[in-house]
Design a protein around this motif. Structure first.
Motif, PDB file in Angstrom:
ATOM      1  N   LEU A 156       0.883  -1.862   0.348  1.00 43.92           N
ATOM      2  CA  LEU A 156      -0.018   0.155   0.031  1.00 43.92           C
ATOM      3  C   LEU A 156       1.028   1.441   0.133  1.00 43.92           C
ATOM      4  CD1 LEU A 156      -2.550  -1.350   2.913  1.00 43.92           C
ATOM      5  CD2 LEU A 156      -3.207  -0.714  -0.295  1.00 43.92           C
ATOM      6  N   LEU A 157       1.686   1.408   0.838  1.00 45.65           N
ATOM      7  CA  LEU A 157       2.880   1.839   0.799  1.00 45.65           C
ATOM      8  C   LEU A 157       3.714   2.965  -0.899  1.00 45.65           C
ATOM      9  CD1 LEU A 157       4.787   1.891   4.397  1.00 45.65           C
ATOM     10  CD2 LEU A 157       3.062   4.050   3.302  1.00 45.65           C
ATOM     11  N   ARG A 158       3.758   1.597  -1.419  1.00 46.04           N
ATOM     12  CA  ARG A 158       4.326   2.056  -2.915  1.00 46.04           C
ATOM     13  C   ARG A 158       2.976   2.222  -3.776  1.00 46.04           C
ATOM     14  NH1 ARG A 158       8.956   1.955  -5.030  1.00 46.04           N
ATOM     15  NH2 ARG A 158       9.410  -0.188  -3.802  1.00 46.04           N
ATOM     16  N   LEU A 159       1.821   1.519  -4.011  1.00 48.73           N
ATOM     17  CA  LEU A 159       0.664   2.122  -4.224  1.00 48.73           C
ATOM     18  C   LEU A 159       0.146   3.501  -4.154  1.00 48.73           C
ATOM     19  CD1 LEU A 159      -2.333  -0.091  -4.556  1.00 48.73           C
ATOM     20  CD2 LEU A 159      -2.694   2.766  -4.040  1.00 48.73           C
ATOM     21  N   PHE A 160       0.740   4.050  -2.901  1.00 47.66           N
ATOM     22  CA  PHE A 160       0.226   5.865  -2.703  1.00 47.66           C
ATOM     23  C   PHE A 160       1.491   6.334  -3.055  1.00 47.66           C
ATOM     24  CE2 PHE A 160      -2.978   4.106  -0.327  1.00 47.66           C
ATOM     25  CZ  PHE A 160      -3.989   4.777  -0.558  1.00 47.66           C
ATOM     26  N   ALA A 161       2.719   5.912  -3.308  1.00 52.87           N
ATOM     27  CA  ALA A 161       3.701   6.970  -3.219  1.00 52.87           C
ATOM     28  C   ALA A 161       4.016   6.434  -5.193  1.00 52.87           C
ATOM     29  CB  ALA A 161       5.171   5.699  -2.551  1.00 52.87           C
ATOM     30  N   ASN A 162       3.442   5.967  -5.294  1.00 54.32           N
ATOM     31  CA  ASN A 162       3.423   5.904  -6.915  1.00 54.32           C
ATOM     32  C   ASN A 162       2.413   7.075  -7.597  1.00 54.32           C
ATOM     33  OD1 ASN A 162       5.316   4.103  -7.380  1.00 54.32           O
ATOM     34  ND2 ASN A 162       3.868   2.345  -7.639  1.00 54.32           N
ATOM     35  N   ALA A 163       1.077   7.230  -6.826  1.00 52.90           N
ATOM     36  CA  ALA A 163       0.010   8.350  -7.044  1.00 52.90           C
ATOM     37  C   ALA A 163       0.209   9.637  -6.761  1.00 52.90           C
ATOM     38  CB  ALA A 163      -1.087   7.755  -6.273  1.00 52.90           C
ATOM     39  N   PHE A 164       1.819   9.785  -5.722  1.00 49.96           N
ATOM     40  CA  PHE A 164       1.608  11.271  -4.968  1.00 49.96           C
ATOM     41  C   PHE A 164       2.677  11.607  -6.096  1.00 49.96           C
ATOM     42  CE2 PHE A 164       0.708   9.524  -0.557  1.00 49.96           C
ATOM     43  CZ  PHE A 164      -0.171  10.168  -0.741  1.00 49.96           C
ATOM     44  N   ASP A 165       3.607  10.740  -6.530  1.00 49.38           N
ATOM     45  CA  ASP A 165       4.686  10.845  -7.606  1.00 49.38           C
ATOM     46  C   ASP A 165       4.432  11.383  -8.918  1.00 49.38           C
ATOM     47  OD1 ASP A 165       8.043  10.657  -8.568  1.00 49.38           O
ATOM     48  OD2 ASP A 165       7.122   9.653  -9.687  1.00 49.38           O
ATOM     49  N   ASN A 166       3.275  10.599  -9.092  1.00 52.55           N
ATOM     50  CA  ASN A 166       2.471  11.163 -10.336  1.00 52.55           C
ATOM     51  C   ASN A 166       1.930  12.874 -10.127  1.00 52.55           C
ATOM     52  OD1 ASN A 166       0.698  10.048 -13.527  1.00 52.55           O
ATOM     53  ND2 ASN A 166      -0.541  10.911 -11.907  1.00 52.55           N
ATOM     54  N   ALA A 167       1.129  12.554  -9.069  1.00 54.39           N
ATOM     55  CA  ALA A 167       0.506  14.575  -9.154  1.00 54.39           C
ATOM     56  C   ALA A 167       1.587  15.263  -8.624  1.00 54.39           C
ATOM     57  CB  ALA A 167       0.251  14.004  -7.604  1.00 54.39           C
ATOM     58  N   MET A 168       2.879  15.558  -8.180  1.00 55.04           N
ATOM     59  CA  MET A 168       3.986  15.695  -8.520  1.00 55.04           C
ATOM     60  C   MET A 168       4.578  16.387  -9.636  1.00 55.04           C
ATOM     61  SD  MET A 168       4.578  16.911  -5.456  1.00 55.04           S
ATOM     62  CE  MET A 168       5.816  17.730  -5.133  1.00 55.04           C
ATOM     63  N   LYS A 169       4.522  14.866 -10.629  1.00 54.54           N
ATOM     64  CA  LYS A 169       5.037  15.071 -11.738  1.00 54.54           C
ATOM     65  C   LYS A 169       4.377  16.217 -12.789  1.00 54.54           C
ATOM     66  CE  LYS A 169       8.252  11.255 -12.139  1.00 54.54           C
ATOM     67  NZ  LYS A 169       8.052  10.048 -12.651  1.00 54.54           N
ATOM     68  N   ALA A 170       2.738  16.195 -11.888  1.00 52.91           N
ATOM     69  CA  ALA A 170       1.814  16.529 -13.513  1.00 52.91           C
ATOM     70  C   ALA A 170       1.517  18.218 -12.889  1.00 52.91           C
ATOM     71  CB  ALA A 170       0.474  16.165 -13.233  1.00 52.91           C
ATOM     72  N   GLY A 217       7.019  11.237 -17.593  1.00 55.07           N
ATOM     73  CA  GLY A 217       8.475  10.868 -17.227  1.00 55.07           C
ATOM     74  C   GLY A 217       8.846  10.021 -18.170  1.00 55.07           C
ATOM     75  N   SER A 218      10.058   9.253 -17.537  1.00 59.78           N
ATOM     76  CA  SER A 218      10.944   8.441 -17.789  1.00 59.78           C
ATOM     77  C   SER A 218       9.739   7.184 -18.520  1.00 59.78           C
ATOM     78  CB  SER A 218      11.795   8.766 -17.766  1.00 59.78           C
ATOM     79  OG  SER A 218      12.066   8.078 -16.123  1.00 59.78           O
ATOM     80  N   SER A 219       9.227   6.807 -16.932  1.00 53.53           N
ATOM     81  CA  SER A 219       8.861   4.923 -17.520  1.00 53.53           C
ATOM     82  C   SER A 219       7.359   5.280 -17.729  1.00 53.53           C
ATOM     83  CB  SER A 219       9.484   4.677 -16.366  1.00 53.53           C
ATOM     84  OG  SER A 219       8.511   5.294 -14.991  1.00 53.53           O
ATOM     85  N   GLY A 220       6.179   6.192 -16.466  1.00 52.30           N
ATOM     86  CA  GLY A 220       5.481   5.646 -16.923  1.00 52.30           C
ATOM     87  C   GLY A 220       4.598   4.809 -16.935  1.00 52.30           C
TER      88      GLY A 220
END
Length: 566
Positions: free
Chosen positions: A458-472, A521-524
C-alpha cells in the motif's frame, strides 16, 4: 293581438314553422329576435349564446354598440344579473338599475329571458324599449315563448355539433391510434435489429417521439452506481448524469409506475426541464422487477397524452427494456472478449518486459558504482571544460541506471506474496505523503477507517500515485494536493486530487497500460503498477480529470468491518 295587428298565436305558429325549416342557427335566432321585437313593439334587441369566456352575441336588431360576434362578460350589466339568477329579469326603468349597462341612448326599459336546456342557462334573449315600462305582462309572456323556441334551436345546434365533433374525434382518434401502433411496430423492429448498445439507444431516442406524437422524448438509464444518465434528442448532453429526485420522472422512479400529467401547470410534482411543455408522460423501464430506466415524453399541447398513449408507452417501454438488456449483454460479451485478448497480450508483454527488466536490472546493478569510480578517476586529468562535461554525462548515466533499478524493484514488488492485514488509512496516508514537498498538501478523513491489505504494498501504491501528482504539478502556480478518504459499506475510497495539467484524453479513453503515463516522465509505469497492486488486494483504481483543472486518482480497497474481523 300583436302590436302590428296579427294575432300572437298566428305569429308564434309561423315562427315555429320557420324554426323547423332547417335554417342555420344564426338565421333562426335572427328570425326569432325580429319576431319578438315586432310582436311587442320593441326597438332594440339581441340574442347571445353562452361560451366559455362569456356570452357571444349571435343576433342583433336596432341601433346598438353590440354586433354579431361581440362578447358580453358573464357579470356585465342586467345580462349578468339574468344569467346569474337563471330566470327572466324585467327592468321597467333602467335609470333605476345600478347594474344597467348602457349600449344605446334611447333605452328606457329592458326585458331579459334566459335560454335554458336541461336546467342549464345556455343564452339570453334581450328586448329593449324607448318607453318606461315598455313591456306588459302579455308582452313578456310572448317574448318568453319565443325564448323557448330559441332555447330549442340552440340546444339542437349544440347536439348536432357534439355529435359531429364526436364523430370527427372518433375518426381522428382511430386514425391516430393506427398511426401510433404502426410507428411503434416500426420502432420495435428497428431497435430489435441491432445489438450495439449505442445504436439501440440512438434508435430509441429517434423513434420514441413518433410513437406518441410528442415534441420531445428522453431516455434515462440507471447505471451500476444507481445514478441516471440522460439520453435525449434535444440540446441536453447525451449520457449526462442527472439528478431526478424530483419532478414527474422522479415520482416514476420512486413509485415504479406510469404517470400522465395533462396540465403540468396544475401538478406540483412537475419540475421544468424544457420551456413550453404543457403535458408530460413518463413510464418506467422494468427488468425482472427491477427499475432500469425511465422513458419520458413531453408535449407543448394540453392533454396531449390519453389513457391509450399511456398504455402504448408502457408496451413500448417493455420492448425497449428487452432491447437494452440484450444490447448490454452483447456489448458486455464483446468488451469481455476484447479485454481478454488485451489481458492475454498484456500478460505475454508483461512476462517479456519482466524478463527484460530483470536482465537489464542485473546488468545495470553494478553501473552506478562503476560510473562513480570512473568519475573519480577522471577528476583532475582533463581540461576543466572537458572534465565538467564528462562528469555531467556520468551523473546522467547514474540517474538513468537508478531509474532502471527502481523500475525493476517496482515490477518485482508486484509479484511478491502479499501479507494482508488490517491497516489504518490515516497513518498510512500521512506516512506516504511525508515525502511530498514544495506543494500545499491537505488531508481529510476519519481516523478509525481501516482497509484490508499489505502495508508495504500500500505504501508503494500511494507513493506511485503521489509521485504521479507531483510530476503533473510541475510548472503549476500554487500547486496543491488534496488527499481524502471515506468508508461506504464494505469499501474505502482514498482519493488524491491535484490542480495540475490533468490526464491526456487518450489515456482516459484507452485505460492504464504500462507504456502510458500522465506525467510524460521516463517510465510511465507508476499508475499501472499501482493499479496492479490494488487489484491484487481486491481493489480497483480509477482516474479522471476534474472540472476546472486538475486530476484525481481514486483507490478503492476492501474495508475492515466487524463482519470481516470475525
Amino acid at each position: 293581438m300583436a302590436k302590428d295587428g296579427k294575432t300572437r298565436e298566428g305569429r308564434l305558429l309561423e315562427a315555429i314553422r320557420e324554426v323547423t325549416e332547417g335554417r342555420s342557427l344564426q338565421e333562426t335566432l335572427a328570425r326569432l329576435l325580429s319576431e319578438a321585437l315586432a310582436g311587442v313593439g320593441g326597438e332594440l334587441g339581441w340574442i347571445a349564446v353562452v361560451e366559455s369566456e362569456g356570452m357571444r352575441v349571435k343576433a342583433v336588431q336596432g341601433a346598438s354598440a353590440l354586433s354579431p360576434g361581440s362578447l358580453i362578460p358573464f357579470g356585465k350589466g342586467l345580462t349578468g344579473a339574468a344569467y346569474a339568477a337563471g330566470r327572466p329579469y324585467y327592468a321597467p326603468d333602467v335609470s333605476l338599475e345600478k347594474h344597467y349597462w348602457k349600449v344605446s341612448g334611447e333605452v328606457r326599459s329592458e326585458y331579459l329571458v334566459p335560454l335554458t336546456a336541461s336546467g342549464e342557462t345556455i343564452g339570453i334573449l334581450n328586448v329593449e324599449s324607448g318607453r318606461v315600462d315598455g313591456f306588459s305582462e302579455d308582452d313578456r309572456e310572448y317574448v318568453a315563448a319565443l325564448a323557448g323556441l330559441a332555447s330549442n334551436a340552440v340546444a339542437l345546434a349544440r347536439r348536432f355539433e357534439d355529435v359531429s365533433g364526436d364523430l370527427e374525434t372518433a375518426t381522428l382518434s382511430l386514425a391516430e391510434r393506427v398511426h401510433a401502433l404502426e410507428a411503434m411496430s416500426e420502432a420495435v423492429r428497428a431497435i430489435s435489429g441491432s445489438l450495439d448498445l449505442d445504436t439501440v439507444i440512438r434508435i430509441i431516442i429517434e423513434r420514441a417521439r413518433d410513437v406518441l406524437g410528442a415534441d420531445e422524448a428522453h431516455l434515462l438509464l440507471r447505471g451500476e452506481d444507481g445514478g441516471f444518465a440522460l439520453h435525449t434528442s434535444t440540446s441536453l448532453s447525451r449520457g449526462a448524469e442527472v439528478n431526478i429526485e424530483q419532478g414527474v420522472t422522479g415520482w416514476v422512479v420512486r413509485n415504479r409506475k406510469p404517470l400522465c400529467v395533462p396540465d403540468v401547470s396544475l401538478d406540483e410534482r412537475y419540475v421544468t426541464w424544457r420551456e413550453g411543455t404543457r403535458s408530460e408522460l413518463a413510464v418506467p423501464l422494468m427488468d425482472a422487477g427491477e427499475l432500469t430506466g425511465v422513458l419520458n415524453f413531453e408535449s407543448s399541447r394540453l392533454g396531449a397524452f390519453s389513457a391509450f398513449h399511456e398504455e402504448l408507452a408502457e408496451t413500448f417501454a417493455g420492448h425497449v427494456a428487452v432491447a437494452l438488456k440484450n444490447a448490454a449483454l452483447f456489448t458486455g460479451l464483446e468488451n469481455a472478449r476484447r479485454d481478454l485478448a488485451l489481458t492475454e497480450g498484456l500478460r505475454v508483454a508483461s512476462e517479456v518486459a519482466a524478463d527484460i527488466i530483470h536482465y537489464v536490472g542485473n546488468k545495470a546493478g553494478a553501473l552506478p558504482q562503476t560510473l562513480r569510480l570512473l568519475a573519480d578517476m577522471l577528476r583532475g586529468r582533463l581540461p576543466a571544460d572537458d572534465e565538467n562535461l564528462a562528469l555531467n554525462l556520468i551523473d546522467l548515466a547514474v540517474k538513468a541506471s537508478g531509474e532502471i533499478l527502481s523500475i525493476k524493484a517496482d515490477v518485482l514488488d508486484t509479484a511478491k506474496p502479499l501479507n494482508p492485514e488490517p491497516v489504518e488509512v490515516a497513518p498510512l496516508v500521512r506516512e506516504a505523503a511525508s515525502e511530498l514537498g514544495g506543494v500545499n498538501v491537505s488531508l481529510n478523513g476519519m481516523s478509525d477507517v481501516k482497509v484490508l491489505g499489505d502495508r508495504h504494498a500500500l505504501l508503494r501504491l500511494f507513493a506511485n500515485a503521489f509521485d504521479n501528482a507531483m510530476k503533473a504539478l510541475a510548472g503549476t502556480p500554487q500547486p496543491r494536493i488534496h488527499i481524502s478518504w471515506k468508508q461506504s459499506g464494505g469499501e474505502v475510497d482514498v482519493e488524491i486530487r491535484d490542480n495540475g495539467r490533468g490526464f491526456p484524453e487518450d489515456l482516459l479513453a484507452g485505460g492504464l497500460i504500462p507504456r502510458f503515463g500522465k506525467s510524460g516522465g521516463s517510465s510511465g509505469m507508476g499508475l499501472w503498477l499501482s493499479e496492479r497492486i490494488a487489484a491484487r488486494m481486491g481493489g480497483r483504481l480509477f482516474i479522471g480529470n476534474v472540472s476546472g483543472g486538475g486530476a484525481y486518482v481514486r483507490v478503492r480497497l476492501p474495508a475492515v468491518t466487524c463482519d470481516s474481523q470475525r
